[in-house]
Design an enzyme around this catalytic site. Structure first.
Site, PDB file in Angstrom:
ATOM      1  N   THR A  77      37.165  47.538  53.824  1.00  0.00           N
ATOM      2  CA  THR A  77      38.141  47.188  52.704  1.00  0.00           C
ATOM      3  C   THR A  77      37.508  45.972  52.017  1.00  0.00           C
ATOM      4  OG1 THR A  77      39.039  45.533  54.425  1.00  0.00           O
ATOM      5  CG2 THR A  77      39.812  47.802  54.506  1.00  0.00           C
ATOM      6  N   ASN A 102      42.568  52.040  57.603  1.00  0.00           N
ATOM      7  CA  ASN A 102      42.545  51.853  59.112  1.00  0.00           C
ATOM      8  C   ASN A 102      42.417  53.220  59.940  1.00  0.00           C
ATOM      9  OD1 ASN A 102      43.508  51.103  62.166  1.00  0.00           O
ATOM     10  ND2 ASN A 102      44.298  49.288  61.351  1.00  0.00           N
ATOM     11  N   PHE A 103      41.574  53.497  60.787  1.00  0.00           N
ATOM     12  CA  PHE A 103      41.610  54.618  61.338  1.00  0.00           C
ATOM     13  C   PHE A 103      42.101  55.024  62.657  1.00  0.00           C
ATOM     14  CE2 PHE A 103      38.023  54.370  58.334  1.00  0.00           C
ATOM     15  CZ  PHE A 103      38.024  55.669  57.875  1.00  0.00           C
ATOM     16  N   HIS A 135      44.049  38.390  62.251  1.00  0.00           N
ATOM     17  CA  HIS A 135      42.703  39.024  62.694  1.00  0.00           C
ATOM     18  C   HIS A 135      41.661  37.922  62.991  1.00  0.00           C
ATOM     19  CE1 HIS A 135      43.791  42.568  60.270  1.00  0.00           C
ATOM     20  NE2 HIS A 135      43.012  43.313  61.172  1.00  0.00           N
ATOM     21  N   HIS A 136      40.391  38.416  63.653  1.00  0.00           N
ATOM     22  CA  HIS A 136      39.414  37.709  64.014  1.00  0.00           C
ATOM     23  C   HIS A 136      38.797  36.684  62.809  1.00  0.00           C
ATOM     24  CE1 HIS A 136      36.523  40.583  62.454  1.00  0.00           C
ATOM     25  NE2 HIS A 136      37.505  41.382  63.121  1.00  0.00           N
ATOM     26  N   LYS A 139      36.416  38.201  59.931  1.00  0.00           N
ATOM     27  CA  LYS A 139      37.258  39.256  59.070  1.00  0.00           C
ATOM     28  C   LYS A 139      37.320  38.535  57.674  1.00  0.00           C
ATOM     29  CE  LYS A 139      40.568  42.749  57.958  1.00  0.00           C
ATOM     30  NZ  LYS A 139      39.381  43.341  57.534  1.00  0.00           N
ATOM     31  N   GLY A 145      43.107  45.034  54.750  1.00  0.00           N
ATOM     32  CA  GLY A 145      43.338  46.436  53.937  1.00  0.00           C
ATOM     33  C   GLY A 145      44.744  47.147  54.738  1.00  0.00           C
ATOM     34  N   THR A 146      44.917  46.931  55.859  1.00  0.00           N
ATOM     35  CA  THR A 146      45.974  47.582  56.493  1.00  0.00           C
ATOM     36  C   THR A 146      47.340  46.746  56.204  1.00  0.00           C
ATOM     37  OG1 THR A 146      44.651  47.958  58.728  1.00  0.00           O
ATOM     38  CG2 THR A 146      47.031  47.816  58.820  1.00  0.00           C
TER      39      THR A 146
END
Length: 241
Positions: A77, A102-103, A135-136, A139, A145-146
């Site tokens: 992203t 996100n997958f 997030h961690h 990142k 992106g999510t």
């Protein structure tokens, strides 16, 4: 299948291991230290590429894949300012480009729940919506992106909001702007929250990832599905929502 890994950080390593566990071969692992190896790679030995690098490398990696007729699954992203340009390349080359912010199967179901709730809340003027992501600390892009996908899904389904903005608490929000709050806390693999707040109550939906494996497995499953398909594709195509 023979899989090319573009970006060999934490996600790339998990994807590689899962792919091998599912019987696939990794023909090369390209990162910033050996990026020159990409030019010497035998394209005929590659069935599909999985791209999880960095925003500044993603566009070049995607372009190489499209120019060499390699179907590419992209999870990086932070490069979406170039998405229109990249989509044009894909169409010109009759290539195969699959992008998802996100997958995770669960996250993509969450996207649908978010859109449905946004429609329900459209006439509820007492509520203020917001998006938060955690997030961690490794990142680099913010918002994630999510989170952007969630914000765009909310805006598309609720005409009270025209755009989104990364929240700066010192700066007042313009009317019609959806705030996104980004937090970086280790070891969080990813939490996303959509909230509607009023004086009398709150409505909250949340997705919390327990590990990166769900994201990685989704990317491998898409890579197994992509060869033979053409165009710019997304998780809506893969999941047939």
């Amino acid at each position: 299948m023979n899989i090319l890994i573009l970006g060999y950080g934490k996600m790339g390593k998990i994807i590689s291991q899962l792919a091998m566990n599912r019987g696939h071969q990794i023909v090369a692992k390209i990162n910033i230290e050996n990026v020159s190896d990409l030019e010497n790679l035998d394209r005929d030995k590659v069935d599909v590429a999985i791209e999880f690098s960095q925003p500044d490398a993603a566009v070049g990696n995607i372009k190489w894949c499209l120019e060499n007729d390699v179907p590419v699954v992209v999870g990086t992203t932070g490069w979406l300012d170039h998405k229109d340009e990249v989509s044009k390349w894909c169409k010109e080359k009759n290539g195969s480009l699959f992008y998802a912010s996100n997958f995770s199967i669960g996250v993509n179901i969450f996207f649908k729940v978010n859109a449905f709730l946004a429609r329900l809340m459209q006439d509820q003027n007492a509520y203020q919506a917001s998006v938060e992501e955690v997030h961690h600390t490794e990142k680099r892009d913010a918002p994630s992106g999510t989170a952007i996908t969630l914000a765009e899904g909310l805006i598309q389904n609720n005409n009270r909001y025209r755009d989104w903005k990364l929240r700066d608490e010192e700066e007042p929000l313009a009317e019609g702007t959806l705030p996104i709050v980004s937090k970086r806390i280790d070891p969080a693999p990813g939490t996303h929250i959509v909230q509607y707040v009023s004086k009398v109550d709150d409505i909250t939906i949340q997705h919390e990832a327990h590990s990166r494996e769900g994201f990685a497995l989704g990317a491998v499953m898409v890579a197994e599905w992509l060869p033979g398909k053409k165009g710019v594709l997304s998780m809506n195509d893969f999941l047939d929502f």
